[in-house]
Design a protein around this motif. Structure first.
Motif, PDB file in Angstrom:
ATOM      1  N   ASP A 151       7.815  -4.840 -16.389  1.00 57.05           N
ATOM      2  CA  ASP A 151       8.584  -4.156 -15.169  1.00 57.05           C
ATOM      3  C   ASP A 151       8.038  -2.889 -15.175  1.00 57.05           C
ATOM      4  OD1 ASP A 151       9.930  -6.750 -15.171  1.00 57.05           O
ATOM      5  OD2 ASP A 151      11.695  -5.707 -15.921  1.00 57.05           O
ATOM      6  N   LEU A 152       7.770  -2.097 -16.029  1.00 54.91           N
ATOM      7  CA  LEU A 152       7.307  -0.811 -16.004  1.00 54.91           C
ATOM      8  C   LEU A 152       5.843  -0.730 -15.204  1.00 54.91           C
ATOM      9  CD1 LEU A 152       7.853   2.268 -15.951  1.00 54.91           C
ATOM     10  CD2 LEU A 152       7.268   2.215 -18.270  1.00 54.91           C
ATOM     11  N   GLY A 153       5.276  -1.623 -15.437  1.00 55.28           N
ATOM     12  CA  GLY A 153       3.920  -1.730 -15.175  1.00 55.28           C
ATOM     13  C   GLY A 153       3.909  -2.085 -13.622  1.00 55.28           C
ATOM     14  N   GLU A 154       4.852  -3.108 -13.477  1.00 55.01           N
ATOM     15  CA  GLU A 154       5.005  -3.307 -11.987  1.00 55.01           C
ATOM     16  C   GLU A 154       5.189  -2.104 -11.042  1.00 55.01           C
ATOM     17  OE1 GLU A 154       7.748  -6.664 -12.039  1.00 55.01           O
ATOM     18  OE2 GLU A 154       6.187  -8.183 -12.124  1.00 55.01           O
ATOM     19  N   LEU A 155       6.197  -1.404 -11.591  1.00 54.62           N
ATOM     20  CA  LEU A 155       6.540  -0.327 -10.793  1.00 54.62           C
ATOM     21  C   LEU A 155       5.298   0.568 -10.843  1.00 54.62           C
ATOM     22  CD1 LEU A 155       8.577   1.701  -9.619  1.00 54.62           C
ATOM     23  CD2 LEU A 155       9.182   2.520 -11.871  1.00 54.62           C
ATOM     24  N   GLY A 156       4.440   0.694 -11.739  1.00 56.35           N
ATOM     25  CA  GLY A 156       3.397   1.573 -11.585  1.00 56.35           C
ATOM     26  C   GLY A 156       2.337   1.179 -10.674  1.00 56.35           C
ATOM     27  N   GLY A 157       2.196  -0.119 -10.809  1.00 52.89           N
ATOM     28  CA  GLY A 157       1.302  -0.844  -9.749  1.00 52.89           C
ATOM     29  C   GLY A 157       1.763  -0.424  -8.253  1.00 52.89           C
ATOM     30  N   VAL A 158       3.063  -0.773  -8.001  1.00 53.10           N
ATOM     31  CA  VAL A 158       3.707  -0.232  -6.806  1.00 53.10           C
ATOM     32  C   VAL A 158       3.356   1.098  -6.130  1.00 53.10           C
ATOM     33  CG1 VAL A 158       5.755   0.331  -5.458  1.00 53.10           C
ATOM     34  CG2 VAL A 158       5.593  -2.002  -6.847  1.00 53.10           C
ATOM     35  N   VAL A 159       3.661   2.226  -7.272  1.00 46.54           N
ATOM     36  CA  VAL A 159       3.461   3.560  -6.920  1.00 46.54           C
ATOM     37  C   VAL A 159       1.701   3.552  -6.507  1.00 46.54           C
ATOM     38  CG1 VAL A 159       3.473   5.786  -7.647  1.00 46.54           C
ATOM     39  CG2 VAL A 159       5.622   4.255  -7.917  1.00 46.54           C
ATOM     40  N   LYS A 160       1.003   3.203  -7.470  1.00 49.10           N
ATOM     41  CA  LYS A 160      -0.544   3.357  -7.355  1.00 49.10           C
ATOM     42  C   LYS A 160      -0.868   2.778  -6.048  1.00 49.10           C
ATOM     43  CE  LYS A 160      -1.450   2.913 -12.320  1.00 49.10           C
ATOM     44  NZ  LYS A 160      -1.827   2.096 -13.283  1.00 49.10           N
ATOM     45  N   LEU A 161      -0.364   1.556  -5.551  1.00 48.70           N
ATOM     46  CA  LEU A 161      -0.748   0.943  -4.417  1.00 48.70           C
ATOM     47  C   LEU A 161      -0.278   1.721  -3.275  1.00 48.70           C
ATOM     48  CD1 LEU A 161      -2.060  -1.182  -2.962  1.00 48.70           C
ATOM     49  CD2 LEU A 161       0.084  -2.605  -2.980  1.00 48.70           C
ATOM     50  N   LEU A 162       0.729   2.499  -3.301  1.00 49.41           N
ATOM     51  CA  LEU A 162       1.401   3.205  -2.101  1.00 49.41           C
ATOM     52  C   LEU A 162       0.443   4.663  -2.109  1.00 49.41           C
ATOM     53  CD1 LEU A 162       3.773   3.843  -0.153  1.00 49.41           C
ATOM     54  CD2 LEU A 162       4.811   4.898  -2.191  1.00 49.41           C
ATOM     55  N   CYS A 163       0.062   5.222  -3.040  1.00 51.02           N
ATOM     56  CA  CYS A 163      -0.643   6.238  -2.958  1.00 51.02           C
ATOM     57  C   CYS A 163      -2.125   5.830  -2.404  1.00 51.02           C
ATOM     58  CB  CYS A 163      -1.028   7.063  -4.231  1.00 51.02           C
ATOM     59  SG  CYS A 163       0.358   7.495  -4.984  1.00 51.02           S
ATOM     60  N   TRP A 164      -2.778   4.582  -2.926  1.00 53.91           N
ATOM     61  CA  TRP A 164      -3.868   4.303  -2.264  1.00 53.91           C
ATOM     62  C   TRP A 164      -3.884   4.119  -0.747  1.00 53.91           C
ATOM     63  CZ3 TRP A 164      -5.572  -0.437  -0.407  1.00 53.91           C
ATOM     64  CH2 TRP A 164      -7.004  -0.510  -0.275  1.00 53.91           C
ATOM     65  N   GLU A 165      -2.680   3.342  -0.392  1.00 51.46           N
ATOM     66  CA  GLU A 165      -2.526   2.880   1.234  1.00 51.46           C
ATOM     67  C   GLU A 165      -2.374   4.384   1.812  1.00 51.46           C
ATOM     68  OE1 GLU A 165      -0.142  -1.203   1.016  1.00 51.46           O
ATOM     69  OE2 GLU A 165       1.051   0.684   0.837  1.00 51.46           O
ATOM     70  N   GLN A 166      -1.771   5.387   1.239  1.00 56.53           N
ATOM     71  CA  GLN A 166      -1.545   6.575   2.078  1.00 56.53           C
ATOM     72  C   GLN A 166      -2.894   7.684   2.001  1.00 56.53           C
ATOM     73  OE1 GLN A 166       2.066   8.501   1.949  1.00 56.53           O
ATOM     74  NE2 GLN A 166       3.195   6.740   2.079  1.00 56.53           N
ATOM     75  N   GLY A 167      -3.965   7.277   1.181  1.00 61.12           N
ATOM     76  CA  GLY A 167      -4.911   8.105   0.920  1.00 61.12           C
ATOM     77  C   GLY A 167      -4.656   9.114   0.057  1.00 61.12           C
ATOM     78  N   ILE A 168      -3.930   9.166  -0.729  1.00 63.29           N
ATOM     79  CA  ILE A 168      -3.410  10.174  -1.647  1.00 63.29           C
ATOM     80  C   ILE A 168      -3.955  10.026  -3.094  1.00 63.29           C
ATOM     81  CG2 ILE A 168      -1.620  11.534  -2.815  1.00 63.29           C
ATOM     82  CD1 ILE A 168       0.467  10.026  -0.693  1.00 63.29           C
ATOM     83  N   PRO A 169      -4.939  11.086  -3.478  1.00 64.22           N
ATOM     84  CA  PRO A 169      -5.485  10.937  -4.873  1.00 64.22           C
ATOM     85  C   PRO A 169      -4.358  10.746  -6.200  1.00 64.22           C
ATOM     86  CG  PRO A 169      -6.553  12.556  -3.525  1.00 64.22           C
ATOM     87  CD  PRO A 169      -5.319  12.190  -2.758  1.00 64.22           C
ATOM     88  N   LEU A 170      -4.656  10.173  -6.896  1.00 65.10           N
ATOM     89  CA  LEU A 170      -3.865   9.873  -7.958  1.00 65.10           C
ATOM     90  C   LEU A 170      -4.660  10.296  -9.390  1.00 65.10           C
ATOM     91  CD1 LEU A 170      -1.246   8.445  -8.999  1.00 65.10           C
ATOM     92  CD2 LEU A 170      -2.577   6.555  -9.108  1.00 65.10           C
ATOM     93  N   ALA A 171      -3.820  10.883 -10.082  1.00 66.82           N
ATOM     94  CA  ALA A 171      -4.366  11.201 -11.743  1.00 66.82           C
ATOM     95  C   ALA A 171      -3.155  10.445 -12.631  1.00 66.82           C
ATOM     96  CB  ALA A 171      -4.555  12.659 -11.859  1.00 66.82           C
ATOM     97  N   ILE A 172      -3.735  10.013 -13.546  1.00 64.26           N
ATOM     98  CA  ILE A 172      -2.794   9.792 -14.909  1.00 64.26           C
ATOM     99  C   ILE A 172      -3.124  10.428 -16.034  1.00 64.26           C
ATOM    100  CG2 ILE A 172      -2.074   7.757 -16.025  1.00 64.26           C
ATOM    101  CD1 ILE A 172      -2.856   6.100 -13.866  1.00 64.26           C
ATOM    102  N   VAL A 173      -2.065  11.233 -16.390  1.00 61.52           N
ATOM    103  CA  VAL A 173      -2.083  12.170 -17.542  1.00 61.52           C
ATOM    104  C   VAL A 173      -1.162  11.477 -18.936  1.00 61.52           C
ATOM    105  CG1 VAL A 173      -2.791  14.207 -16.224  1.00 61.52           C
ATOM    106  CG2 VAL A 173      -0.482  13.926 -16.905  1.00 61.52           C
ATOM    107  N   THR A 174      -1.579  11.817 -19.882  1.00 64.32           N
ATOM    108  CA  THR A 174      -0.654  11.370 -21.337  1.00 64.32           C
ATOM    109  C   THR A 174       0.166  12.285 -21.195  1.00 64.32           C
ATOM    110  OG1 THR A 174      -2.185  12.770 -22.767  1.00 64.32           O
ATOM    111  CG2 THR A 174      -2.885  10.541 -22.513  1.00 64.32           C
TER     112      THR A 174
END
Length: 175
Positions: free
Chosen positions: A75-98
């Protein structure tokens, strides 16, 4: 952003230069919950127009601590996917940090125990008191993004950058 199925934290620089923090607490489950979180994040992104979104990497071990249900990790992975797709659609660079990288920047220790050290650092550095730990973590992620990708931020956080390997931006180019 500190993604969570029950309380997603977000932070961004407000007009005053101080962080503005908040959280999203959906009362729904399943797809309606994902839709609700996506709708709120879309509004925030449209309002703030960020040049970078920083997400905390998945803490897979946390799923076991939160009830032991493997499905929760999916479920958390699905939420992450939704947010990643949203950023990609809006052309916003995305970084993932530990979590460790964020804690190192904020507290000086990548293995600081629990949520309190980051909350304490946010209060000390910015003079604000976030309501929830999710907001503190989101503020820490915002600061980590500024320090690692823009080479700016609070002096004590900048001093902790040495020796940290900067994670690649998942997509997009940091402006």
């Amino acid at each position: 952003m500190d993604l969570s199925l029950t309380s997603t934290g977000f932070a961004y620089r407000g007009a005053s230069g101080l962080p503005t923090t908040g959280f999203i607490e959906p009362k729904r489950m399943g797809i309606p919950r994902l839709f609700y979180i996506k709708r709120i994040i879309t509004r925030i992104l449209d309002q703030v127009d960020p040049t970078l979104v920083v997400l905390e990497g998945y803490a897979y071990s946390a799923a076991g601590k939160q009830g032991g249900v493997i499905g929760r990790a999916f479920d958390l992975g699905e939420l992450g996917g939704v947010v990643k797709l949203l950023c990609w659609e809006q052309g916003i660079p995305l970084a993932i940090v530990t979590t460790g990288t964020m804690k190192k920047i904020m507290t000086g220790s990548g293995v600081a125990k629990g949520k309190q050290p980051v909350r304490t650092a946010v209060c000390r550095i910015y003079g604000i008191t976030p309501t929830k730990d999710d907001e503190s973590d989101a503020c820490g992620l915002m600061t980590t993004g500024e320090v690692l990708y823009y080479d700016q931020g609070p002096a004590e956080c900048m001093a902790r950058k040495k020796g940290i390997k900067i994670p690649e931006v998942v997509f997009g180019k940091v402006i």
